[in-house]
Structures are given as structure tokens and as C-alpha cells.
Motif scaffolding. Structure first.
Motif, short mmCIF file in Angstrom:
data_model
loop_
_atom_site.label_atom_id
_atom_site.label_comp_id
_atom_site.label_asym_id
_atom_site.label_seq_id
_atom_site.Cartn_x
_atom_site.Cartn_y
_atom_site.Cartn_z
N ALA A 89 0.94 -1.28 -0.07
CA ALA A 89 0.07 0.04 0.01
C ALA A 89 0.86 1.23 0.09
O ALA A 89 0.50 2.15 -0.49
CB ALA A 89 -0.84 0.09 1.15
N ILE A 90 2.00 1.19 0.90
CA ILE A 90 2.89 2.22 0.70
C ILE A 90 3.60 2.48 -0.70
O ILE A 90 3.60 3.69 -1.35
CB ILE A 90 4.03 2.02 1.79
CG1 ILE A 90 3.68 2.32 3.13
CG2 ILE A 90 5.12 3.16 1.48
CD1 ILE A 90 4.46 1.95 4.14
N ILE A 140 -9.11 5.01 -3.35
CA ILE A 140 -8.04 5.47 -2.25
C ILE A 140 -8.45 4.68 -0.92
O ILE A 140 -7.57 4.42 -0.36
CB ILE A 140 -8.31 7.22 -1.98
CG1 ILE A 140 -7.93 7.75 -3.22
CG2 ILE A 140 -7.50 7.23 -0.72
CD1 ILE A 140 -6.60 7.83 -3.58
N GLU A 141 -9.57 4.57 -0.76
CA GLU A 141 -10.06 3.50 0.41
C GLU A 141 -9.42 2.19 0.26
O GLU A 141 -9.13 1.70 1.19
CB GLU A 141 -11.41 3.76 0.53
CG GLU A 141 -12.24 4.58 1.14
CD GLU A 141 -13.79 4.74 1.41
OE1 GLU A 141 -14.08 3.45 1.38
OE2 GLU A 141 -14.51 5.57 1.43
N VAL A 148 -3.73 -0.42 6.13
CA VAL A 148 -4.19 -0.84 7.58
C VAL A 148 -4.14 -2.35 7.65
O VAL A 148 -3.75 -2.66 9.08
CB VAL A 148 -5.88 -0.32 7.68
CG1 VAL A 148 -6.30 -0.69 9.06
CG2 VAL A 148 -5.67 1.21 7.60
N ASP A 149 -4.70 -3.01 6.97
CA ASP A 149 -4.70 -4.55 7.16
C ASP A 149 -3.24 -5.23 7.29
O ASP A 149 -2.74 -6.16 8.09
CB ASP A 149 -5.45 -5.36 6.00
CG ASP A 149 -7.10 -5.15 5.97
OD1 ASP A 149 -7.38 -4.49 7.03
OD2 ASP A 149 -7.60 -5.20 4.86
N VAL A 158 -10.79 5.57 7.52
CA VAL A 158 -10.27 5.31 6.47
C VAL A 158 -11.19 6.15 5.33
O VAL A 158 -10.64 6.68 4.55
CB VAL A 158 -10.27 3.91 6.08
CG1 VAL A 158 -10.35 3.70 4.41
CG2 VAL A 158 -9.44 2.72 6.44
N SER A 159 -12.49 6.32 5.47
CA SER A 159 -13.17 7.12 4.52
C SER A 159 -12.89 8.61 4.61
O SER A 159 -12.69 9.12 3.72
CB SER A 159 -14.69 6.95 4.99
OG SER A 159 -15.58 7.61 4.19
N GLY A 160 -12.82 8.88 5.92
CA GLY A 160 -12.52 10.45 6.13
C GLY A 160 -11.10 10.63 5.68
O GLY A 160 -11.10 11.74 4.95
#
Length: 217
Positions: A89-90, A140-141, A148-149, A158-160
Motif C-alpha cells: 500500500a505504501i 483511495i479507500e 491498515v490490514d 479510512v473513509s474520512g
């Protein structure tokens, strides 16, 4: 000398004619803006009569909205393909920041602003803009949830967080169009608040730790 017979002009099928009009609309939107799409401008671009465009396009507002959606979602699809090979993800977020913070995106960046401006008074355009923004939100989510996982990101909502990241890119689109700030610094200025929001070490998303972001743009 025998006179060469002129070959009759081949007429386009209705399907091909409509496709050519939509293609011309996309080219014009990128080069001149969505607001410039008119029956006369499209007729001039294609070298056909005004009435022919009217025959195939009964609603210019619908054409503008469709043109916007086609181009904006095409960029998203291209970016998703480019980001996908990154194994983490990074890595995906680093690639995304790199793709969106370089000059050369001015045409697509201007489409976002055109869509917001036209959508203020045009419900059809507003709906297409919201749909495009939701598609970006989902994208993006997905990256954030993966991080996060894996334990790479520390984020409670996450949404915000995705909403905030999109807002940063939206702001960069505006800055890019008028060359506000130093283009070579765009990547660092976008990465810094995202790193802070995700509780990452400074430089994680840019591969450097020696950029100072306190200078005035």
C-alpha cells in the motif's frame, strides 16, 4: 488524356458519425475546455454542417456530461493500472502521488475544474462529477484499507482520510493550472500531510528526508 473519374464520397454510418462527434468533443474539451462545446464549434472542428451535429446531438448538456465522465474515468483507469504492480500500500500511494504531482496533467486537471463550475448550475454535470469523485473515493479507500490490514498505516477513519487525500489532490489541480508554487516541490508538499495523517515517517512516500517544506511558495 482520359479524365479521372472522381470517386463518390463515402458516407459515414450513423454509428461512426456519432462516434466521430464524441471523439471531437473529447479532443476539444481537453484542449479548450468543456464550456467551449457548442454545435457550431463541433461542426467547425469536423468540417460538417451545424444541422448535422444537431441531428446527432439533441442535448449539449448531456454531451458535456458524458464527455467529462469519459475523460475523467479514463485517467482513473490508467492510474489504477500504473499503481497496481506496487506490492504494498505504501508503494501504491507513493506511485499515486508521483503520478498526480507532475506537470503535464493540466488538460485533465482543468476538466475537474470545468466539471465543478458547470455542475454548480447543471444537475446532470453535477451528478457525473459526484460519480467520478466517488470512484476516486473507492480507489483511495481500497489502498488505505490494504495498508491498515498490513499494519503499514495507522488511521482510525479510512473513509474520512480518503476524503482528505482527494481534497489535497483537488487543490493541487488548481495550483498546477496557474503554476502556483514550485512544480518540483509538488510531490513533497502533497506527501507531507498524507504521511502525517497516516503516522508515517517523513519522506516515506517520497524516498527522501531532506526536503524542507517551510519556505513560502
Amino acid at each position: 488524356m482520359a479524365r479521372l473519374e472522381q470517386q463518390p464520397r463515402q458516407r459515414m454510418s450513423p454509428k461512426d458519425r456519432l462516434a466521430s462527434i464524441k471523439e471531437a468533443a473529447q479532443q476539444q474539451a481537453l484542449k479548450e475546455g468543456l464550456q467551449t462545446l457548442t454545435y457550431r464549434s463541433l461542426a467547425a472542428r469536423l468540417g460538417v454542417s451545424h444541422s448535422l451535429i444537431v441531428h446527432y446531438i439533441s442535448d449539449l448538456a448531456e454531451l458535456r456530461a458524458q464527455t467529462y465522465s469519459k475523460l475523467i474515468l479514463a485517467e482513473l483507469s490508467s492510474i489504477q493500472v500504473s499503481v497496481a504492480p506496487a506490492p504494498t500500500a505504501i508503494g501504491k500511494l507513493t506511485e499515486l502521488i508521483g503520478l498526480l504531482s507532475v506537470t503535464g496533467r493540466e488538460e485533465t486537471a482543468s476538466l475537474w475544474l470545468d466539471g465543478w463550475t458547470i455542475g454548480r448550475l447543471d444537475a446532470l454535470m453535477a451528478a457525473e462529477v459526484r460519480a467520478a469523485m466517488l470512484a476516486w473515493q473507492d480507489f483511495i479507500e481500497e489502498i488505505l484499507n490494504t495498508g491498515v490490514d498490513a499494519g503499514d498505516f495507522d488511521v482510525d477513519a479510512v473513509s474520512g482520510c480518503a476524503w482528505e487525500i482527494i481534497a489535497l489532490f483537488d487543490g493541487l489541480n488548481s495550483h498546477m493550472l496557474v503554476a502556483f508554487g514550485a512544480p518540483e516541490e509538488y510531490r513533497f508538499r502533497i506527501a507531507a500531510p498524507i504521511e502525517s495523517r497516516l503516522h508515517l515517517q517523513p519522506g516515506t512516500l517520497t524516498g527522501t528526508t531532506n526536503f524542507r517544506g517551510d519556505e513560502r511558495p
